[in-house]
Design a protein around this motif. Structure first.
Motif, PDB file in Angstrom:
ATOM      1  N   GLY A 277      -2.170   0.152  -1.834  1.00 58.17           N
ATOM      2  CA  GLY A 277      -3.006  -1.041  -1.918  1.00 58.17           C
ATOM      3  C   GLY A 277      -4.396  -0.730  -2.468  1.00 58.17           C
ATOM      4  N   GLY A 278      -4.887   0.457  -2.174  1.00 58.13           N
ATOM      5  CA  GLY A 278      -6.244   0.799  -2.583  1.00 58.13           C
ATOM      6  C   GLY A 278      -6.333   1.783  -3.732  1.00 58.13           C
ATOM      7  N   HIS A 279      -5.250   2.465  -4.065  1.00 54.85           N
ATOM      8  CA  HIS A 279      -5.318   3.536  -5.064  1.00 54.85           C
ATOM      9  C   HIS A 279      -4.107   3.572  -5.991  1.00 54.85           C
ATOM     10  CE1 HIS A 279      -8.166   4.697  -1.984  1.00 54.85           C
ATOM     11  NE2 HIS A 279      -8.793   5.386  -2.919  1.00 54.85           N
TER      12      HIS A 279
ATOM     13  N   ALA B  17      -2.787  -0.864  -8.257  1.00 56.52           N
ATOM     14  CA  ALA B  17      -1.580  -1.651  -8.532  1.00 56.52           C
ATOM     15  C   ALA B  17      -1.254  -2.604  -7.374  1.00 56.52           C
ATOM     16  CB  ALA B  17      -0.402  -0.718  -8.810  1.00 56.52           C
ATOM     17  N   GLY B  18      -1.352  -2.093  -6.129  1.00 55.72           N
ATOM     18  CA  GLY B  18      -1.048  -2.936  -4.966  1.00 55.72           C
ATOM     19  C   GLY B  18      -2.036  -4.096  -4.859  1.00 55.72           C
ATOM     20  N   GLU B  19      -3.293  -3.775  -5.126  1.00 56.72           N
ATOM     21  CA  GLU B  19      -4.353  -4.786  -5.105  1.00 56.72           C
ATOM     22  C   GLU B  19      -4.064  -5.863  -6.151  1.00 56.72           C
ATOM     23  OE1 GLU B  19      -7.867  -2.575  -5.843  1.00 56.72           O
ATOM     24  OE2 GLU B  19      -9.217  -4.125  -5.110  1.00 56.72           O
ATOM     25  N   CYS B  20      -3.567  -5.424  -7.309  1.00 59.12           N
ATOM     26  CA  CYS B  20      -3.235  -6.341  -8.404  1.00 59.12           C
ATOM     27  C   CYS B  20      -2.112  -7.287  -7.972  1.00 59.12           C
ATOM     28  CB  CYS B  20      -2.854  -5.508  -9.626  1.00 59.12           C
ATOM     29  SG  CYS B  20      -2.463  -6.497 -11.062  1.00 59.12           S
TER      30      CYS B  20
ATOM     31  N   ALA C  51       0.887  -9.862  -0.995  1.00 60.55           N
ATOM     32  CA  ALA C  51       1.832 -10.549  -1.875  1.00 60.55           C
ATOM     33  C   ALA C  51       2.842  -9.607  -2.531  1.00 60.55           C
ATOM     34  CB  ALA C  51       1.055 -11.308  -2.944  1.00 60.55           C
ATOM     35  N   GLY C  52       2.564  -8.287  -2.507  1.00 63.63           N
ATOM     36  CA  GLY C  52       3.476  -7.349  -3.175  1.00 63.63           C
ATOM     37  C   GLY C  52       4.943  -7.542  -2.799  1.00 63.63           C
ATOM     38  N   PRO C  53       5.276  -7.478  -1.500  1.00 60.10           N
ATOM     39  CA  PRO C  53       6.681  -7.628  -1.113  1.00 60.10           C
ATOM     40  C   PRO C  53       7.256  -8.989  -1.503  1.00 60.10           C
ATOM     41  CG  PRO C  53       5.366  -6.756   0.709  1.00 60.10           C
ATOM     42  CD  PRO C  53       4.405  -7.135  -0.370  1.00 60.10           C
TER      43      PRO C  53
ATOM     44  N   GLY D  24       3.571   5.808  -1.749  1.00 58.64           N
ATOM     45  CA  GLY D  24       2.603   4.728  -1.502  1.00 58.64           C
ATOM     46  C   GLY D  24       3.313   3.388  -1.404  1.00 58.64           C
ATOM     47  N   GLY D  25       2.611   2.408  -0.836  1.00 60.40           N
ATOM     48  CA  GLY D  25       3.225   1.109  -0.547  1.00 60.40           C
ATOM     49  C   GLY D  25       3.981   0.471  -1.705  1.00 60.40           C
ATOM     50  N   VAL D  26       3.429   0.540  -2.923  1.00 58.84           N
ATOM     51  CA  VAL D  26       4.065  -0.123  -4.072  1.00 58.84           C
ATOM     52  C   VAL D  26       5.380   0.571  -4.465  1.00 58.84           C
ATOM     53  CG1 VAL D  26       3.687  -0.893  -6.464  1.00 58.84           C
ATOM     54  CG2 VAL D  26       1.806  -0.953  -4.842  1.00 58.84           C
ATOM     55  N   THR D  27       5.578   1.800  -3.997  1.00 60.47           N
ATOM     56  CA  THR D  27       6.846   2.496  -4.283  1.00 60.47           C
ATOM     57  C   THR D  27       8.023   1.821  -3.575  1.00 60.47           C
ATOM     58  OG1 THR D  27       5.545   4.508  -4.496  1.00 60.47           O
ATOM     59  CG2 THR D  27       7.901   4.811  -4.393  1.00 60.47           C
ATOM     60  N   SER D  28       7.732   0.893  -2.647  1.00 55.40           N
ATOM     61  CA  SER D  28       8.816   0.085  -2.056  1.00 55.40           C
ATOM     62  C   SER D  28       9.376  -0.881  -3.089  1.00 55.40           C
ATOM     63  CB  SER D  28       8.313  -0.787  -0.902  1.00 55.40           C
ATOM     64  OG  SER D  28       7.461  -0.116  -0.061  1.00 55.40           O
ATOM     65  N   ASN D  29       8.601  -1.152  -4.134  1.00 55.57           N
ATOM     66  CA  ASN D  29       9.010  -2.176  -5.106  1.00 55.57           C
ATOM     67  C   ASN D  29      10.320  -1.809  -5.800  1.00 55.57           C
ATOM     68  OD1 ASN D  29       8.807  -3.273  -8.117  1.00 55.57           O
ATOM     69  ND2 ASN D  29       7.772  -4.687  -6.739  1.00 55.57           N
ATOM     70  N   ARG D  30      11.287  -2.727  -5.737  1.00 63.02           N
ATOM     71  CA  ARG D  30      12.623  -2.392  -6.244  1.00 63.02           C
ATOM     72  C   ARG D  30      12.661  -2.208  -7.752  1.00 63.02           C
ATOM     73  NH1 ARG D  30      15.580  -7.094  -3.072  1.00 63.02           N
ATOM     74  NH2 ARG D  30      13.479  -7.950  -3.330  1.00 63.02           N
TER      75      ARG D  30
ATOM     76  N   CYS E  51       7.071   4.637   2.633  1.00 62.37           N
ATOM     77  CA  CYS E  51       6.201   4.294   1.490  1.00 62.37           C
ATOM     78  C   CYS E  51       4.900   3.699   1.986  1.00 62.37           C
ATOM     79  CB  CYS E  51       6.902   3.294   0.573  1.00 62.37           C
ATOM     80  SG  CYS E  51       8.192   4.043  -0.423  1.00 62.37           S
ATOM     81  N   THR E  52       4.987   2.708   2.873  1.00 60.18           N
ATOM     82  CA  THR E  52       3.754   2.123   3.409  1.00 60.18           C
ATOM     83  C   THR E  52       3.204   3.068   4.489  1.00 60.18           C
ATOM     84  OG1 THR E  52       5.194   0.769   4.751  1.00 60.18           O
ATOM     85  CG2 THR E  52       4.172  -0.306   2.881  1.00 60.18           C
ATOM     86  N   ASP E  53       1.984   2.778   4.945  1.00 60.44           N
ATOM     87  CA  ASP E  53       1.283   3.742   5.788  1.00 60.44           C
ATOM     88  C   ASP E  53       2.027   4.063   7.088  1.00 60.44           C
ATOM     89  OD1 ASP E  53      -0.530   3.899   3.844  1.00 60.44           O
ATOM     90  OD2 ASP E  53      -2.027   2.626   4.799  1.00 60.44           O
TER      91      ASP E  53
HETATM   92  O1  KG4 Z   1       0.250   2.507   1.004  1.00 64.24           O
HETATM   93  P1  KG4 Z   1       0.012   1.167   1.601  1.00 64.24           P
HETATM   94  O2  KG4 Z   1       0.816   0.758   2.816  1.00 64.24           O
HETATM   95  O3  KG4 Z   1      -1.479   1.007   2.064  1.00 64.24           O
HETATM   96  C1  KG4 Z   1      -2.555   1.580   1.436  1.00 64.24           C
HETATM   97  O4  KG4 Z   1      -2.803   2.797   1.673  1.00 64.24           O
HETATM   98  O5  KG4 Z   1      -3.212   0.817   0.672  1.00 64.24           O
HETATM   99  O6  KG4 Z   1       0.191   0.073   0.442  1.00 64.24           O
HETATM  100  C2  KG4 Z   1       0.039  -1.325   0.662  1.00 64.24           C
HETATM  101  C3  KG4 Z   1       0.237  -2.051  -0.667  1.00 64.24           C
HETATM  102  C4  KG4 Z   1      -0.099  -3.548  -0.620  1.00 64.24           C
HETATM  103  O7  KG4 Z   1      -0.942  -3.859  -1.710  1.00 64.24           O
HETATM  104  C5  KG4 Z   1       1.261  -4.226  -0.774  1.00 64.24           C
HETATM  105  O8  KG4 Z   1       1.200  -5.470  -1.458  1.00 64.24           O
HETATM  106  C6  KG4 Z   1       2.007  -3.204  -1.608  1.00 64.24           C
HETATM  107  O9  KG4 Z   1       1.598  -1.954  -1.100  1.00 64.24           O
HETATM  108  N1  KG4 Z   1       3.460  -3.346  -1.487  1.00 64.24           N
HETATM  109  C7  KG4 Z   1       4.269  -3.739  -2.500  1.00 64.24           C
HETATM  110  C8  KG4 Z   1       5.580  -3.779  -1.969  1.00 64.24           C
HETATM  111  N2  KG4 Z   1       5.529  -3.398  -0.652  1.00 64.24           N
HETATM  112  C9  KG4 Z   1       4.214  -3.135  -0.381  1.00 64.24           C
HETATM  113  N3  KG4 Z   1       3.997  -4.057  -3.788  1.00 64.24           N
HETATM  114  C10 KG4 Z   1       5.027  -4.416  -4.560  1.00 64.24           C
HETATM  115  N4  KG4 Z   1       6.302  -4.497  -4.136  1.00 64.24           N
HETATM  116  C11 KG4 Z   1       6.632  -4.186  -2.853  1.00 64.24           C
HETATM  117  N5  KG4 Z   1       7.902  -4.250  -2.432  1.00 64.24           N
END
Ligand code: KG4
Ligand code: ZN
Length: 348
Positions: free
Chosen positions: A142-144, A167-170, A184-186, A275-281, A306-308
């Motif tokens: 979300g932040g990096h 990217a997550g912020e975007c 909104a990412g998920p 990182g969180g966005v790596t959950s993105n399919r 992937c998420t924290d």
């Molecule tokens: O790594 P993380 O849990 O927290 C930080 O260290 O920032 O990442 C959270 C970010 C959020 O911006 C969230 O929207 C994004 O990860 N995220 C996703 C998905 N799951 C979480 N973005 C896109 N697709 C997803 N499935």
């Protein structure tokens, strides 16, 4: 070794018990519902919520692992980067536990823990450092957003990062423009599954600029103009899905293209992502396909890590202690702006 790890850098309160490279338990309490009301993380609320949740979450992790606090041989916690007040809750609680139990304490860099999370696999999860090889790593949270060269275990340096939004912020900011709940990412991921990624053409910022840096704020602006010119579009279900898929494709195309280019330039044979966005399919699918085409091995952080989470903090802490890392003093403080390369420089 048996170790307790805590993570409170942002909006997840997490505790995990690690024994000899295995995740015995991992408890995560997410504050997403609390913050979604405000459309983003409110730092003061996050710190207070960590205070409320930390001990119950720690008790859950100890109970799930069937261990007692007195059995711990080391304590670890995230030291930075992150929200100062949030970091302090887990870091100082961990220091107090280490003091009371008279065991070593280690403060861990949050992104360094993401960086090595692709080397955790299986169910229950366990570290697989025997398979380690030099790699190009994409950290997308979300932040990096970062590209990192990992030359050997615990030895890495930053190649590039985002010059504005991550990217997550975007995902989150564009989702807000569209009217989706935070984060909104998920949700964009879910809606995109039945959308056409070619329906609308959005810019792929810096995709061919030859650097390892990223920029996503221009994409956000172009979606803002698009919505101004197409009012009411998000109310039509299929068009909303097409819009989400098109936005997602723009973000994923840039991430994948830059990661592959850097890997080929560095002549590594392995790519990792965390990182969180790596959950993105879509990101997982496209990275898999692109690495296959370029004969690169791909290791993705497991979806649950992937998420924290504190499991990745604990796995890295145990590995560092095994490599002779210097303990973090009980008088030391959190480092909210800790840079990845500074953490690497202090590695054993
Ligand atoms: O790594 P993380 O849990 O927290 C930080 O260290 O920032 O990442 C959270 C970010 C959020 O911006 C969230 O929207 C994004 O990860 N995220 C996703 C998905 N799951 C979480 N973005 C896109 N697709 C997803 N499935
Ligand atoms: Zn993170």
């Amino acid at each position: 070794m048996i170790l307790l790890a805590l993570e409170t850098s942002c909006d997840e309160t997490s505790a995990a018990v690690i024994r000899n490279g295995r995740v015995l338990s991992s408890a995560v309490s997410s504050q997403i519902r609390l913050h979604s009301e405000y459309g983003g993380v409110v730092p003061e609320l996050a710190a207070r919520e960590h205070l409320r949740n930390l001990l119950p979450v720690t008790q859950t992790a100890l109970r799930d692992a069937r261990v007692k606090p007195g059995e711990m041989e080391a304590i670890a916690a995230t030291r930075g980067p992150g929200l100062p007040g949030a970091l302090m809750v887990g870091f100082q609680a961990a220091q107090a536990m280490a003091f009371a139990l008279r065991v070593p304490f280690l403060g861990i860099h949050h992104h360094e823990a993401h960086l090595y999370s692709p080397w955790i696999s299986g169910d229950p999860p366990a570290a697989d450092f025997a398979a380690f090889q030099p790699n190009l790593s994409l950290i997308v949270s979300g932040g990096h957003t970062m590209l990192v060269q990992v030359e050997s275990e615990l030895n890495h340096h930053l190649l590039g990062s985002t010059v504005d939004d991550a990217a997550g912020e975007c995902f989150d900011k564009i989702g807000k423009l569209i009217g989706l709940p935070y984060p909104a990412g998920p949700e964009i991921d879910r809606l995109s599954e039945h959308g056409d990624p070619k329906a609308y053409d959005f810019p792929r910022p810096m995709i061919h600029d030859g650097t390892d840096d990223f920029s996503f704020s221009g994409l956000k602006t172009s979606v803002r103009y698009f919505l101004r010119d197409h009012p009411g579009l998000p109310e039509e279900a299929q068009r909303l899905r097409d819009l989400c898929a098109s936005v997602q494709a723009a973000i994923v195309d840039v991430l994948v293209a830059k990661a592959i280019k850097a890997a080929l330039r560095l002549r590594v044979s392995c790519v990792t992502a965390s990182g969180g966005v790596t959950s993105n399919r879509a990101l997982r699918r496209q990275l898999t396909a692109a690495c296959g085409r370029s004969h690169l091995e791909l290791r993705l952080a497991p979806p649950g890590l992937c998420t924290d989470n504190a499991a990745m903090i604990g796995i890295l802490a145990e590995r560092k202690l095994a490599h002779g890392a210097k303990e973090t003093g009980l008088e030391e403080e959190v480092l909210p702006n800790w840079q990845l390369d500074q953490a690497a420089a202090s590695a054993p």
